[in-house]
Structures are given as structure tokens and as C-alpha cells.
Design an enzyme around this catalytic site. Structure first.
Site, PDB file in Angstrom:
ATOM      1  N   VAL A 152      75.803   5.195  20.788  1.00 50.93           N
ATOM      2  CA  VAL A 152      76.871   5.500  19.840  1.00 50.93           C
ATOM      3  C   VAL A 152      76.870   4.501  18.693  1.00 50.93           C
ATOM      4  CG1 VAL A 152      79.363   5.813  19.544  1.00 50.93           C
ATOM      5  CG2 VAL A 152      78.248   6.588  21.639  1.00 50.93           C
ATOM      6  N   TYR A 153      76.656   3.234  19.005  1.00 57.37           N
ATOM      7  CA  TYR A 153      76.630   2.209  17.965  1.00 57.37           C
ATOM      8  C   TYR A 153      75.490   2.454  16.986  1.00 57.37           C
ATOM      9  CZ  TYR A 153      76.734  -2.393  15.775  1.00 57.37           C
ATOM     10  OH  TYR A 153      76.811  -3.413  14.855  1.00 57.37           O
TER      11      TYR A 153
END
Length: 259
Positions: A152-153
Site C-alpha cells: 500500500v505504501y
């Protein structure tokens, strides 16, 4: 006309370094962060310029809306979308509330703050937007053994790269610049707040990141990679992306056809 900059995540790290540099360059400032006391300490120590402190949490709709209204109403010369959280962990292990916080802070907030600021900059014919991402935006193909899992990052930072490049093209000829700055590991509180000890890892200073970003604006760079000496490597990545984009066809590729 005086210069006015709004910096998010301004209480520490890269955001604080931007605030220090811009105050030294005579910018009036709107500083956004979660820790009001740090914002007020900065304002008290920098009386030579006007400093407005805005305590806002950009992981919330209320916080984003509050800062977006300022971006739309004030004659910003520079917007620095720097606020961030990490939450490095495999996607299956990432709690939903942390995933939402990460996307709100690194995707939704910079998108909506940029949207709020850009129309006024276009009308005035001047301005710049700097989105702070990181080299992890380019790390998608890395094998499992090379980097911690951070789907996600990495995806959030890749959004900032693509948005900045596309918006820069949209704004060509308007007098408004867009840049995404992609440092590697930086010596700030950022990783410590995530419980990560990187003290043994060579790290760039936040001040050097700011130097690269502001010099990169002068050079007309849309993607600024402060620690990459050979800029042709980035050019090669972008040429390959455009080549793949341009090579698409309405015909099914041979490798997908039944033998």
C-alpha cells in the site's frame, strides 16, 4: 508580490526542513501538522516572516477539508504536500484503519489539496506544487528478499509520481510547475514513529532533500531523485513506460492466444 508557501507535515523531518529553508528565503508560511505545540514553537522562533499555524489531521475528512479551503482561498506561491505515514507490513497483515490512514494521507490529501490550489495558481500565472514521495515508488518489481513488504505504501507513492507527471503535462504553458521529489532513506523521525530502527543505514539529511527539490524546480525537473547521480536512469524508465503505452493494440497479443 510576496511569496506564500503552505507545507504539510511541517512539524518534523522534511516538512520542517522545507519550512526552515523557505522562511530563510523570505516566504510567508502556512504550516500544517498534527502537533500544534511544535507549529507554535516554529512560529515564535521565526518572527521575520508571517507564520500561520494550522493544526490538522490529514487522515480525516475534516482535516483535509480545512486545509483545502486554505489552499483555495490563499494566493499560494508554493504548495508542499509532505505529510506522511508509513505502516510497512504485508497487505494481509495491514489493519484496515491503518490502510485507510495511509491512503488518506498520501493519496487523498495531496490530491485534494493540489486540486484546491491549482486553479488559483493558474489564474495568477505562477506557482509550484511539490509532492513528497520516495524511491520506493519505483520498487514494485523488487523481489521479496530485497525490501520489507509495503504494497500500500509503495502504491501510494507511485500514485504521487504518476499524478505529478500527468498534472505537469496538463499545466504546460500556464506558469505553474509540478514536481514529485523521491528521496531514498532520510534521517528523520519518520521511521522511528513506525518502530523501525534505521540508525545503522546510511541516510540523506532532510536539508539535502529540500536543496534537491528546490534546485530541481529551477532545472525544470518533474521527477526529482536527490540520491540518484545518473539522471539518465530515470529517463530510461520513463521512455520504457511510454514505449509500452504506445505499443498497445486492439489485437490480442500472440502470447495470450491458444496454441
Amino acid at each position: 508580490m510576496s511569496n506564500l508557501a503552505l507545507v504539510t507535515g511541517a512539524t518534523s523531518g522534511i516538512g520542517r526542513a522545507f519550512a526552515e529553508r523557505l522562511a530563510g528565503d523570505g516566504y510567508d508560511l502556512v504550516l500544517v501538522g498534527r502537533r500544534r505545540e511544535r507549529l507554535e514553537e516554529f512560529a515564535a522562533a521565526h518572527t521575520g516572516v508571517e507564520v500561520r499555524s494550522v493544526a490538522a489531521d490529514l487522515s480525516t475528512g475534516e482535516g483535509i477539508d480545512t486545509v483545502a479551503r486554505i489552499c483555495a482561498a490563499e494566493p499560494l506561491t508554493l504548495l508542499v504536500n509532505n505529510a506522511g505515514v508509513a505502516h510497512y507490513m504485508p497487505l494481509a497483515d495491514l489493519p484496515a484503519d491503518l490502510a485507510r490512514e495511509l491512503v488518506d494521507v498520501k493519496v487523498l490529501a495531496p490530491t485534494l489539496l493540489t486540486r484546491a490550489a491549482v486553479a488559483g495558481m493558474q489564474e495568477r500565472g505562477r506557482g509550484a506544487i511539490i509532492n513528497v514521495a520516495g524511491m520506493i515508488a519505483f520498487s514494485g518489481p523488487a523481489p521479496h528478499s530485497q525490501l520489507p513488504r509495503r504494497a500500500v505504501y509503495a502504491g501510494a507513492l507511485a500514485h504521487l509520481v504518476a499524478m505529478s507527471q500527468t498534472l505537469s503535462a496538463e499545466l504546460e504553458g500556464t506558469g505553474v510547475q509540478v514536481q514529485v521529489v523521491c528521496p531514498g532513506v532520510v534521517a528523520t523521525e519518520f521511521h522511528e514513529r513506525q518502530g523501525l530502527d534505521l540508525s545503522a543505514v546510511p541516510r540523506m539529511s532532510a536539508e539535502d532533500v529540500v536543496t534537491a527539490a528546490l534546485r530541481g524546480l529551477q532545472l525544470g525537473e518533474v521527477v526529482c531523485a536527490p540520491g540518484v547521480e545518473d539522471a539518465s536512469l530515470l529517463d530510461a524508465v520513463f521512455r520504457a513506460e511510454l514505449a509500452a503505452f504506445g505499443a498497445q493494440s486492439p489485437e490480442l497479443a500472440t502470447r495470450y492466444r491458444a496454441g
